[in-house]
Design a protein around this motif. Sequence first.
Motif, PDB file in Angstrom:
ATOM      1  N   ILE A  33     -33.440  50.905  80.817  1.00 55.82           N
ATOM      2  CA  ILE A  33     -33.637  50.552  79.509  1.00 55.82           C
ATOM      3  C   ILE A  33     -34.661  49.308  79.258  1.00 55.82           C
ATOM      4  N   ALA A  34     -34.519  48.177  80.248  1.00 57.11           N
ATOM      5  CA  ALA A  34     -35.193  47.110  80.136  1.00 57.11           C
ATOM      6  C   ALA A  34     -36.537  47.409  80.303  1.00 57.11           C
ATOM      7  N   SER A  35     -37.079  48.504  81.047  1.00 54.86           N
ATOM      8  CA  SER A  35     -38.258  48.965  81.367  1.00 54.86           C
ATOM      9  C   SER A  35     -38.961  49.676  80.258  1.00 54.86           C
ATOM     10  N   SER A  36     -38.070  50.319  79.592  1.00 59.90           N
ATOM     11  CA  SER A  36     -38.695  50.860  78.436  1.00 59.90           C
ATOM     12  C   SER A  36     -38.501  50.258  77.030  1.00 59.90           C
ATOM     13  N   ALA A  37     -37.390  49.442  77.068  1.00 61.58           N
ATOM     14  CA  ALA A  37     -37.140  48.682  75.505  1.00 61.58           C
ATOM     15  C   ALA A  37     -37.455  47.268  75.699  1.00 61.58           C
ATOM     16  N   GLY A  38     -37.556  46.632  76.747  1.00 58.42           N
ATOM     17  CA  GLY A  38     -37.432  45.338  77.145  1.00 58.42           C
ATOM     18  C   GLY A  38     -36.070  44.547  77.291  1.00 58.42           C
ATOM     19  N   LEU A  39     -36.007  43.535  77.969  1.00 56.95           N
ATOM     20  CA  LEU A  39     -34.704  42.939  78.073  1.00 56.95           C
ATOM     21  C   LEU A  39     -33.991  42.384  76.886  1.00 56.95           C
ATOM     22  N   GLU A  40     -34.642  42.161  75.801  1.00 57.78           N
ATOM     23  CA  GLU A  40     -34.153  41.713  74.464  1.00 57.78           C
ATOM     24  C   GLU A  40     -33.293  42.925  73.963  1.00 57.78           C
ATOM     25  N   GLU A  41     -33.720  44.125  74.130  1.00 55.93           N
ATOM     26  CA  GLU A  41     -33.222  45.126  73.567  1.00 55.93           C
ATOM     27  C   GLU A  41     -32.013  45.781  74.647  1.00 55.93           C
ATOM     28  N   MET A  42     -31.866  45.260  75.677  1.00 45.41           N
ATOM     29  CA  MET A  42     -30.952  45.791  76.560  1.00 45.41           C
ATOM     30  C   MET A  42     -29.759  45.060  76.082  1.00 45.41           C
ATOM     31  N   THR A  43     -28.461  46.044  75.973  1.00 40.88           N
ATOM     32  CA  THR A  43     -27.118  45.624  75.732  1.00 40.88           C
ATOM     33  C   THR A  43     -26.344  46.199  76.608  1.00 40.88           C
ATOM     34  N   ILE A  44     -24.939  45.574  76.744  1.00 42.65           N
ATOM     35  CA  ILE A  44     -24.064  45.932  77.612  1.00 42.65           C
ATOM     36  C   ILE A  44     -23.435  47.322  77.176  1.00 42.65           C
ATOM     37  N   THR A  45     -23.217  47.536  76.029  1.00 40.92           N
ATOM     38  CA  THR A  45     -22.929  48.837  75.601  1.00 40.92           C
ATOM     39  C   THR A  45     -23.989  50.046  76.014  1.00 40.92           C
ATOM     40  N   GLY A  46     -25.377  49.717  75.813  1.00 43.07           N
ATOM     41  CA  GLY A  46     -26.331  50.719  76.036  1.00 43.07           C
ATOM     42  C   GLY A  46     -26.521  51.147  77.517  1.00 43.07           C
ATOM     43  N   VAL A  47     -26.239  49.911  78.260  1.00 45.10           N
ATOM     44  CA  VAL A  47     -26.172  50.106  79.853  1.00 45.10           C
ATOM     45  C   VAL A  47     -24.942  50.920  80.304  1.00 45.10           C
ATOM     46  N   ALA A  48     -23.773  50.682  79.676  1.00 46.08           N
ATOM     47  CA  ALA A  48     -22.744  51.452  79.863  1.00 46.08           C
ATOM     48  C   ALA A  48     -22.807  53.021  79.632  1.00 46.08           C
ATOM     49  N   GLU A  49     -23.614  53.335  78.393  1.00 50.07           N
ATOM     50  CA  GLU A  49     -23.754  54.498  77.810  1.00 50.07           C
ATOM     51  C   GLU A  49     -24.581  55.364  78.951  1.00 50.07           C
ATOM     52  N   ARG A  50     -25.806  54.548  79.234  1.00 46.15           N
ATOM     53  CA  ARG A  50     -26.709  55.150  80.076  1.00 46.15           C
ATOM     54  C   ARG A  50     -25.981  55.501  81.735  1.00 46.15           C
ATOM     55  N   ALA A  51     -25.322  54.604  82.037  1.00 52.08           N
ATOM     56  CA  ALA A  51     -24.716  54.527  83.339  1.00 52.08           C
ATOM     57  C   ALA A  51     -23.549  55.667  83.369  1.00 52.08           C
ATOM     58  N   GLY A  52     -22.892  56.011  82.273  1.00 53.66           N
ATOM     59  CA  GLY A  52     -21.683  56.811  82.244  1.00 53.66           C
ATOM     60  C   GLY A  52     -20.282  56.116  82.767  1.00 53.66           C
TER      61      GLY A  52
END
Length: 216
Positions: A33-52
């Motif tokens: 997520i950070a690589s594609s959208a940047g650290l500012e756009e990375m959220t805990i919720t988004g990481v959880a969804e991506r990681a399953g």
Amino acid sequence: MTDQHDRPAPYKEPRQARSAATLARVLRAAEEIASSAGLEEMTITGVAERAGVSVGTIYRRFEDKEQLVNALTERMLDRREEYVAEQLRTAEPSLSGVMDAYAHALLQSFADSSNLFPELLRARGAKPSDRGARTIVEVHRLLIEAAAPYADQIRRSEPQRALDTAARALLGACFHNSVRPDPATGETDLRRYADELSDMAVAYLLTPDRRGTTRA
């Protein structure tokens, strides 16, 4: 590698294989997520969804996003240090071989994660500049160590200072390429640019000083 005792504990270390696998999945998702959208756009919720995994799973390991970013920083910068070290270990045994390996490894490290790597070098979280600085110091040390057997080939009057200058110039050029609006991209362009940077560094190291005393 950098001194483990100097590093802050950015998260709770897993003790079981299953927990370690979950953590690796979370950090991989955060990096994507950070690589594609940047650290500012990375959220805990988004990481959880991506990681399953559930949001609660992440919060059991990390207090907040800042601690997650610290862990991601450690993971990525450790990996870059290891990559540069490996490329230098397998470099052609010559001054030009070492400089080639260093230039290609640095440029690839910056290109691997778009603009994320330079952002991590600037680092974030607790004592942010320290972590990025440790990586810069470490890759510099790796180059000096790898080039040491060939120092007698350097024609500058102060070989160690010349190596330091070359190392700084290559790091600066790789950083600049990652943030300019028209960077060298793609395997062919990156390889050509790294070759040019290495040629420039080697030419400098093999050219006697225009000022002052030169080596005999």
